[in-house]
Design an enzyme around this catalytic site. Structure first.
Site, short mmCIF file in Angstrom:
data_model
loop_
_atom_site.label_atom_id
_atom_site.label_comp_id
_atom_site.label_asym_id
_atom_site.label_seq_id
_atom_site.Cartn_x
_atom_site.Cartn_y
_atom_site.Cartn_z
CG ASP A 52 1.91 -2.76 8.23
OD1 ASP A 52 1.46 -1.59 8.18
OD2 ASP A 52 1.20 -3.76 8.03
C1 BGC Z 1 -1.76 -2.00 7.49
C2 BGC Z 1 -1.11 -1.49 6.22
C3 BGC Z 1 -1.38 -0.04 6.06
C4 BGC Z 1 -0.88 0.70 7.28
C5 BGC Z 1 -1.14 2.19 7.23
C6 BGC Z 1 -1.39 -1.18 8.69
O1 BGC Z 1 -2.13 -1.55 9.81
O2 BGC Z 1 -1.39 -3.34 7.72
O3 BGC Z 1 -1.57 -2.21 5.12
O4 BGC Z 1 -0.78 0.44 4.89
O5 BGC Z 1 -1.55 0.18 8.43
O6 BGC Z 1 -2.49 2.45 7.33
#
Ligand code: BGC
Length: 758
Positions: A229
């Protein structure tokens, strides 16, 4: 050149670089080797492609895309085909915007209704969640674009999401939190999986070998790559060794250097890096193969699909006296700022720059026919406290109408990434408005716009409650279709609506302390808790009303005795006994009638959505395999069925079981015996040796009877170890059972040898 040959031509630096992301949303391109860039971007309920200089929290605008209902609503459809269709449309939009991987869907379990990102997740039930996630993935991927199933795993709150240590037992992990991903992986076969931020029992999920390699790859057969993530990587080399293939976004060389250093000096095997590189390359080239150029999608068609999907994503919770559908006559008061400034999605990385936004009041005006519409704002969206002027105007408007539809819901900050809610309440000004309006108008319908369950202190004062969720850009039209009966509501709750926060299963343990959160409610998440404790929810899991009625009859099982290697076919007749066409969600739950381990009262193991004309009847069929009856046995680290009777329950909701039938299942696996000197007589009660030991003990304990003691209960709790001393005592210090004899008996009972002492 095939990827294996390509790998051979790569330097250590190039390989490490490929595993660390080239930009915010792109992998590293290595043009000299013919390795193109690949774009990964959000998801899940539509495409959010930002420009290169973008932040990632939705502050900067992204390209226009269709905003479909959020997962919370999608799940309420219980409609696999619709999830697939939504996925295909999103896949097409990815192709049009040259995006290769879309970050979603999210299969995290809704542990608490307070989780700020519940709107992005499907359900409190792992079976429902995994089934819908699988279809969403299949839909996206059918268009040559990859999905990234997220956030693996235990990302069930936003509070301290980057660091929180989630502590939970193995059975709960397997049966609830991982099961939600397991089915999605096995049936959906996503190209990628996103590792989550938190720690699981002490280890970051992004560097957790048990999760990323042992379970995801070795047990479930996942073949794609695992991406972090965003900013979720702690120690890049440890993550790589655990199975984390790609770090995102770029760490400006830090991750790359860490990998190089680890391979050169710290014993990280280059073959571990090679495996990650191969997995990434395989997907990069798969996306090249799937790439379609010059794709343009039909925005109007996708908007129409968003409306179709939204209609099924809404749940009619209450309809006293058939207040809905509305009649197209008289005066209809439409109250609430959301009627003119609607919310239709949550806040954060999933935020979509919608191609079009329908407004509830305008949609109602289009179809209201002879009805006269009146509007009052009722409450302010900028301030939660009641505004007397707005309130009085709304009351006057409501009082002058025949029926009043109030649009209410949560503010943006309550359905938001990065924070959890503190309460289940709607803003105070809205609750107050609804209550005050019911004093001047008896025909009130509340339309709710929110991404997760809310408390409803006015539930008994209003006649109609209609949960529209965060219904996407076509929410307004869809809600209008249902309000006026142009579409029959067919959604059912994929989550329990509790009466109050203190009723929720993890009330005491959410969101934990500054370092960790313990999932002390264990398996008893959602309806599993309400079933077991008898705490009455406001609206139960699986609940949803229709403008027609359905009758269930003729439940048939194809056998009443089976082994767990066989399948059980279940068939039930469902008839539309009303006067309108309608869709019904038929739910199948399994109950283990008597179990040695603690089990929920019942668990969802099947569901079908059917579409019936008035008077039409159909047979609904389910097939249940071993997993429908099994629990996760931590002694054997596998799923096991306990032989015995099971009930097959067919319900309209988790609280309204219409029919049931029994089946006896014989297990093909025996429980592993793990007796020790500290096992009790009760533990070994089914062993032939137990009778002998009990007899031996009770002979010495005759005296207890005079004291009115329940000798057998007392005996059953004694440790076997104690038998050595007590039997010697009672035999006058000369005889009794020896410790060697006990050891040999225990080994024999554990199947590890013969009882050489007899
Ligand atoms: C979120 C994800 C997301 C990623 C990219 C993260 O902070 O938890 O769900 O896909 O950012 O934006």
């Amino acid at each position: 050149m095939d990827t294996k040959t390509l790998l051979k031509n790569m330097t250590l630096e190039q390989k490490a670089g490929l595993c660390c992301g080239g930009g915010f949303w792109e992998t590293l391109a290595l043009p000299d080797l013919g390795i193109p860039v690949m774009t990964l971007t959000d998801g899940p309920h539509g495409l959010r492609k930002q420009s290169v200089s973008a932040d990632h929290l939705g502050i900067n605008e992204s390209e226009k895309a269709t905003c479909f209902p959020s997962a919370a609503g999608l799940a309420a459809s219980w409609n696999r085909d619709l999830l697939y269709k939504t996925g295909t449309a999103i896949g097409e939009e990815c192709q049009a915007e040259n995006v290769q991987i879309i970050l979603g869907p999210g299969a995290n379990i809704k542990r608490s209704p307070l989780c700020g990102r519940n709107f992005e997740y499907f359900s409190e039930d792992p079976y429902l969640s995994s089934q819908l996630a699988a279809k969403h993935i299949q839909g996206v991927q059918s268009r040559g674009v990859g999905a990234s199933l997220k956030h693996f795993a235990v990302n069930n709150q936003e509070t301290k999401r980057f660091t929180i240590n989630v502590v939970l037992d193995e059975r709960t992990l397997r049966e609830i939190y991982l099961a939600s991903f397991e089915g999605a992986i096995i049936e959906g076969r996503p190209w990628t999986v996103m590792a989550s931020y938190p720690r699981l029992n002490g280890e970051f999920c992004s560097q957790n070998k048990k999760l990323l390699t042992d379970i995801l790859r070795d047990e479930w057969g996942f073949e794609g790559f695992i991406v972090s993530d965003w900013f979720g990587v702690s120690e890049r080399d440890k993550g790589l060794a655990a199975g984390l293939d790609l770090e995102m976004p770029t760490s400006a060389g830090i991750g790359t250097d860490a990998i190089i250093q680890a391979v050169k000096n710290d014993g990280l095997l280059e073959e571990v890096l090679d495996r990650a590189v191969l997995r990434i390359l395989n997907i990069v080239f798969k996306s090249v193969e799937g790439r379609k150029t010059n794709v343009a999608y039909d925005k109007a068609a996708h908007h129409a699909l968003a409306r179709e999907v939204a209609r099924e994503s809404m749940v009619l919770l209450k309809n006293e006296g058939g207040i809905l559908p509305l009649e197209r006559k008289g005066v209809i008061a439409v109250i609430g700022a959301f009627a003119k400034t609607p919310r239709f999605q949550g806040v954060g990385s999933s935020h979509i720059n919608a191609t079009r936004i329908d407004i509830p009041y305008d949609e109602i005006a289009k179809v209201a026919g002879d009805a006269e519409l009146k509007y009052a704002e009722g409450y302010s969206l900028n301030d939660d406290t009641a505004n007397t002027a707005l309130l009085e105007e709304a009351k006057k408007t409501a009082a002058s109408a025949g029926v009043c539809v109030i649009f209410a819901g949560l503010p943006d900050k309550d359905d938001a990434e990065g924070t959890d809610r503190k309460s289940l309440g709607l803003p105070e000004n809205q609750n107050h408005l609804i209550t005050e309006i019911t004093k001047v108008q008896k025909n009130v319908v509340v339309v709710l716009i929110n991404g997760s369950a809310v408390e409803m202190p006015w539930v008994n004062e209003v006649k109609g409650i209609f949960e529209a969720y965060l219904g996407g850009q076509a929410m307004a039209g869809a809600a209008t279709d249902i309000l006026f009966g142009d579409c029959n509501p067919s959604g059912k709750l994929a989550e329990t609506f509790p009466q109050k926060l203190s009723d929720t299963p993890c009330f005491i343990n959410f969101p934990g302390d500054s370092k960790q959160v313990e999932y002390r409610e264990g398996l008893f998440v959602g309806y599993r808790y309400y079933d077991k404790t008898g705490v009455k929810p406001l609206f139960p899991f699986g609940h949803g009303l229709s403008y027609t009625t359905f009758e269930y009859s003729g439940l048939r099982l194809d056998k009443t005795e089976m082994t767990d290697t066989e399948e059980l076919k279940v068939c039930v007749a469902v008839k539309n006994s009303g006067t309108r066409a309608g869709k019904e969600i038929v739910q199948l739950y399994v109950r283990d009638v008597e179990a040695d381990v603690i089990r929920p009262v019942k668990e969802l193991k099947g569901f079908e959505k059917i579409d019936l004309e008035p008077g039409e009847e159909t047979q609904v069929e389910f097939t249940l395999g071993k997993r429908a009856f099994a629990f996760y046995d931590t002694d054997i680290n596998d799923w096991r069925v306990e032989s015995g009777d099971f009930d097959i329950l067919i319900g309209k909701s988790s609280a309204e079981i219409a029919l049931s039938a029994g089946v006896h299942v014989t297990s093909s696996a025996v429980a592993k015996k793990c007796y020790t000197l500290d096992s009790t007589i009760a533990d070994i009660k089914d062993e032939p040796a137990a009778a002998r030991l009990v007899h031996m003990m009770s002979t010495g304990m005759n005296g207890g009877k005079e004291l009115g003691m329940d000798i057998s209960a007392l005996l059953s709790s004694i440790k076997m170890r104690s038998l050595v001393a007590t039997s010697r005592m009672w035999s006058g210090g000369k005889g009794g059972i020896t410790i060697e004899q006990l050891h040999s008996l225990i080994a024999a009972m554990n199947g590890e040898g013969e009882d050489i002492h007899g």
